[in-house]
Design a protein around this motif. Structure first.
Motif, mmCIF file in Angstrom:
data_model
loop_
_atom_site.group_PDB
_atom_site.id
_atom_site.type_symbol
_atom_site.label_atom_id
_atom_site.label_comp_id
_atom_site.label_asym_id
_atom_site.label_seq_id
_atom_site.Cartn_x
_atom_site.Cartn_y
_atom_site.Cartn_z
ATOM 1 N N ASP A 77 0.863 -1.181 0.000
ATOM 2 C CA ASP A 77 0.000 0.000 0.000
ATOM 3 C C ASP A 77 0.899 1.229 0.000
ATOM 4 O OD1 ASP A 77 -1.724 2.125 0.558
ATOM 5 O OD2 ASP A 77 -2.991 0.902 1.867
ATOM 6 N N GLN A 78 1.155 1.750 -1.184
ATOM 7 C CA GLN A 78 2.068 2.880 -1.331
ATOM 8 C C GLN A 78 1.507 4.160 -0.712
ATOM 9 O OE1 GLN A 78 2.532 2.531 -5.604
ATOM 10 N NE2 GLN A 78 4.525 1.557 -5.332
ATOM 11 N N ALA A 79 0.189 4.322 -0.739
ATOM 12 C CA ALA A 79 -0.430 5.506 -0.134
ATOM 13 C C ALA A 79 -0.228 5.482 1.383
ATOM 14 C CB ALA A 79 -1.913 5.579 -0.485
ATOM 15 N N LEU B 235 0.525 -2.316 -10.827
ATOM 16 C CA LEU B 235 0.255 -1.122 -10.044
ATOM 17 C C LEU B 235 -1.203 -0.722 -10.243
ATOM 18 C CD1 LEU B 235 1.352 1.227 -8.295
ATOM 19 C CD2 LEU B 235 1.773 2.450 -10.442
ATOM 20 N N VAL B 236 -1.916 -0.563 -9.132
ATOM 21 C CA VAL B 236 -3.302 -0.095 -9.164
ATOM 22 C C VAL B 236 -3.281 1.268 -8.488
ATOM 23 C CG1 VAL B 236 -5.672 -0.531 -8.446
ATOM 24 C CG2 VAL B 236 -4.159 -2.464 -9.009
ATOM 25 N N TYR B 237 -3.738 2.302 -9.204
ATOM 26 C CA TYR B 237 -3.649 3.653 -8.646
ATOM 27 C C TYR B 237 -4.839 4.499 -9.081
ATOM 28 C CZ TYR B 237 -1.897 5.007 -13.282
ATOM 29 O OH TYR B 237 -1.768 5.222 -14.630
ATOM 30 N N GLN B 238 -5.046 5.556 -8.319
ATOM 31 C CA GLN B 238 -6.136 6.489 -8.616
ATOM 32 C C GLN B 238 -5.541 7.800 -9.112
ATOM 33 O OE1 GLN B 238 -8.736 7.101 -5.312
ATOM 34 N NE2 GLN B 238 -10.113 8.424 -6.438
ATOM 35 N N THR B 239 -6.073 8.306 -10.211
ATOM 36 C CA THR B 239 -5.605 9.571 -10.769
ATOM 37 C C THR B 239 -6.281 10.746 -10.060
ATOM 38 O OG1 THR B 239 -7.308 9.622 -12.465
ATOM 39 C CG2 THR B 239 -5.244 8.491 -13.030
ATOM 40 N N LYS B 240 -5.825 11.948 -10.367
ATOM 41 C CA LYS B 240 -6.410 13.159 -9.770
ATOM 42 C C LYS B 240 -7.916 13.242 -9.967
ATOM 43 C CE LYS B 240 -2.912 16.757 -9.630
ATOM 44 N NZ LYS B 240 -2.405 17.973 -10.238
ATOM 45 N N ASP B 241 -8.381 12.811 -11.142
ATOM 46 C CA ASP B 241 -9.814 12.915 -11.430
ATOM 47 C C ASP B 241 -10.633 11.750 -10.866
ATOM 48 O OD1 ASP B 241 -9.371 10.779 -13.153
ATOM 49 O OD2 ASP B 241 -9.875 11.879 -14.976
ATOM 50 N N GLY B 242 -9.974 10.847 -10.126
ATOM 51 C CA GLY B 242 -10.683 9.739 -9.485
ATOM 52 C C GLY B 242 -10.709 8.456 -10.294
ATOM 53 N N THR B 243 -10.189 8.497 -11.518
ATOM 54 C CA THR B 243 -10.139 7.291 -12.349
ATOM 55 C C THR B 243 -9.158 6.302 -11.740
ATOM 56 O OG1 THR B 243 -10.551 8.629 -14.316
ATOM 57 C CG2 THR B 243 -9.639 6.437 -14.687
ATOM 58 N N VAL B 244 -9.511 5.032 -11.758
ATOM 59 C CA VAL B 244 -8.612 3.988 -11.257
ATOM 60 C C VAL B 244 -7.971 3.311 -12.461
ATOM 61 C CG1 VAL B 244 -8.455 1.811 -9.987
ATOM 62 C CG2 VAL B 244 -9.931 3.666 -9.150
ATOM 63 N N ARG B 245 -6.668 3.175 -12.396
ATOM 64 C CA ARG B 245 -5.910 2.576 -13.491
ATOM 65 C C ARG B 245 -5.082 1.400 -12.990
ATOM 66 N NH1 ARG B 245 -5.916 6.571 -18.051
ATOM 67 N NH2 ARG B 245 -7.103 8.240 -17.129
ATOM 68 N N VAL B 246 -4.782 0.530 -13.919
ATOM 69 C CA VAL B 246 -3.969 -0.648 -13.667
ATOM 70 C C VAL B 246 -2.809 -0.583 -14.651
ATOM 71 C CG1 VAL B 246 -3.925 -3.174 -13.719
ATOM 72 C CG2 VAL B 246 -5.992 -1.978 -12.945
ATOM 73 N N ALA B 247 -1.591 -0.685 -14.158
ATOM 74 C CA ALA B 247 -0.417 -0.595 -15.031
ATOM 75 C C ALA B 247 0.522 -1.770 -14.782
ATOM 76 C CB ALA B 247 0.322 0.721 -14.785
ATOM 77 N N TYR B 248 1.126 -2.230 -15.864
ATOM 78 C CA TYR B 248 2.138 -3.279 -15.771
ATOM 79 C C TYR B 248 3.088 -3.134 -16.953
ATOM 80 C CZ TYR B 248 -0.859 -5.764 -19.126
ATOM 81 O OH TYR B 248 -1.615 -6.096 -20.223
ATOM 82 N N THR B 249 4.214 -3.818 -16.883
ATOM 83 C CA THR B 249 5.195 -3.754 -17.965
ATOM 84 C C THR B 249 4.905 -4.832 -18.993
ATOM 85 O OG1 THR B 249 6.836 -2.965 -16.373
ATOM 86 C CG2 THR B 249 7.662 -3.715 -18.497
ATOM 87 N N ARG C 93 -2.086 9.695 -3.440
ATOM 88 C CA ARG C 93 -3.397 9.168 -3.806
ATOM 89 C C ARG C 93 -3.363 7.651 -3.677
ATOM 90 N NH1 ARG C 93 -2.718 13.257 -7.420
ATOM 91 N NH2 ARG C 93 -1.941 11.935 -9.073
ATOM 92 N N PRO C 94 -4.517 7.009 -3.561
ATOM 93 C CA PRO C 94 -4.537 5.547 -3.438
ATOM 94 C C PRO C 94 -3.674 4.883 -4.509
ATOM 95 C CG PRO C 94 -6.734 6.428 -3.108
ATOM 96 C CD PRO C 94 -5.863 7.583 -3.550
ATOM 97 N N SER C 95 -2.781 4.010 -4.057
ATOM 98 C CA SER C 95 -1.823 3.346 -4.936
ATOM 99 C C SER C 95 -1.364 2.057 -4.266
ATOM 100 C CB SER C 95 -0.631 4.273 -5.188
ATOM 101 O OG SER C 95 0.330 3.649 -6.004
ATOM 102 N N ARG C 96 -1.538 0.941 -4.974
ATOM 103 C CA ARG C 96 -1.140 -0.356 -4.436
ATOM 104 C C ARG C 96 -0.331 -1.102 -5.492
ATOM 105 N NH1 ARG C 96 -5.914 -2.073 -1.244
ATOM 106 N NH2 ARG C 96 -5.028 -4.155 -1.084
ATOM 107 N N LEU C 97 0.749 -1.715 -5.047
ATOM 108 C CA LEU C 97 1.610 -2.494 -5.929
ATOM 109 C C LEU C 97 1.461 -3.967 -5.560
ATOM 110 C CD1 LEU C 97 3.793 -2.338 -8.162
ATOM 111 C CD2 LEU C 97 5.493 -2.284 -6.323
ATOM 112 N N ILE C 98 0.983 -4.759 -6.509
ATOM 113 C CA ILE C 98 0.758 -6.179 -6.295
ATOM 114 C C ILE C 98 1.890 -6.938 -6.986
ATOM 115 C CG2 ILE C 98 -0.898 -8.074 -6.554
ATOM 116 C CD1 ILE C 98 -1.911 -5.537 -5.011
ATOM 117 N N LEU C 99 2.547 -7.838 -6.246
ATOM 118 C CA LEU C 99 3.637 -8.642 -6.792
ATOM 119 C C LEU C 99 3.221 -10.104 -6.769
ATOM 120 C CD1 LEU C 99 4.991 -6.093 -5.215
ATOM 121 C CD2 LEU C 99 7.077 -7.297 -5.765
ATOM 122 N N PHE C 100 3.334 -10.757 -7.927
ATOM 123 C CA PHE C 100 2.943 -12.163 -8.019
ATOM 124 C C PHE C 100 3.718 -12.831 -9.137
ATOM 125 C CE2 PHE C 100 0.091 -9.691 -10.668
ATOM 126 C CZ PHE C 100 0.059 -10.398 -11.859
ATOM 127 N N GLY C 101 3.634 -14.148 -9.176
ATOM 128 C CA GLY C 101 4.280 -14.851 -10.275
ATOM 129 C C GLY C 101 4.300 -16.344 -10.078
#
Length: 160
Positions: free
Chosen positions: A67-69, A112-126, A80-88
């Protein structure tokens, strides 16, 4: 003025020479290179819950949920709400490390699951093709394809 322009062009030419003489195996990532960003239709907590559920359902090992936040708040920063999930899957992930030990920088998988300034929730990965290119791994195409399919399946429950 002429001297300033001359110095500017000399600096540009010097930098060009440095860039062109860099080793070909080094891949310079731009701000967004290799990053896949999806929009979630859920809150950060619900998105994390669904991703972790998908990981468990597929028998994939969950390593951590950071829980990065909360860490930021504890350090005196507003994050802002930000969580990093590690799995494999160690059997799959370590095949990349055997091809190039530096690939360990990208394993286990991180979402990475995070919330932007406008409240949108995004999911990012490489992106896994980018990871293969980054580490110069050409001998694990089947494994990288499988990893790409897995990340798509893991994030499918939250995609818009």
């Amino acid at each position: 003025m002429q001297r300033t322009i001359s110095l500017f062009f000399m600096a540009v030419l010097s930098l060009t020479g440095i860039i062109l003489s860099a080793p070909a195996a080094v891949v310079q990532a731009g701000t967004r290179d290799g990053v896949v960003v999806l929009e979630s239709r859920y809150s950060v907590d619900e998105t994390v819950r669904k991703i972790k559920g998908s990981v468990a359902e597929k028998g994939i090992m969950l390593f951590d949920d950071i829980d990065q936040a909360a860490l930021g708040t504890a350090a005196g920063n507003q994050v802002r709400p930000s969580r990093l999930i590690l799995f494999g899957n160690p059997a799959l992930g370590t095949t990349f490390i055997t091809a190039n030990p530096v690939a360990g920088l990208d394993w286990p998988v991180r979402v990475l699951v995070y919330q932007t300034k406008d409240g949108t929730v995004r999911v990012a990965y490489t992106d896994f093709d980018w990871i293969a290119h980054r580490h110069g791994i050409t001998s694990r195409e089947k494994e990288f394809k499988m990893a790409s399919e897995v990340i798509k399946a893991v994030t499918a429950p939250v995609r818009q």
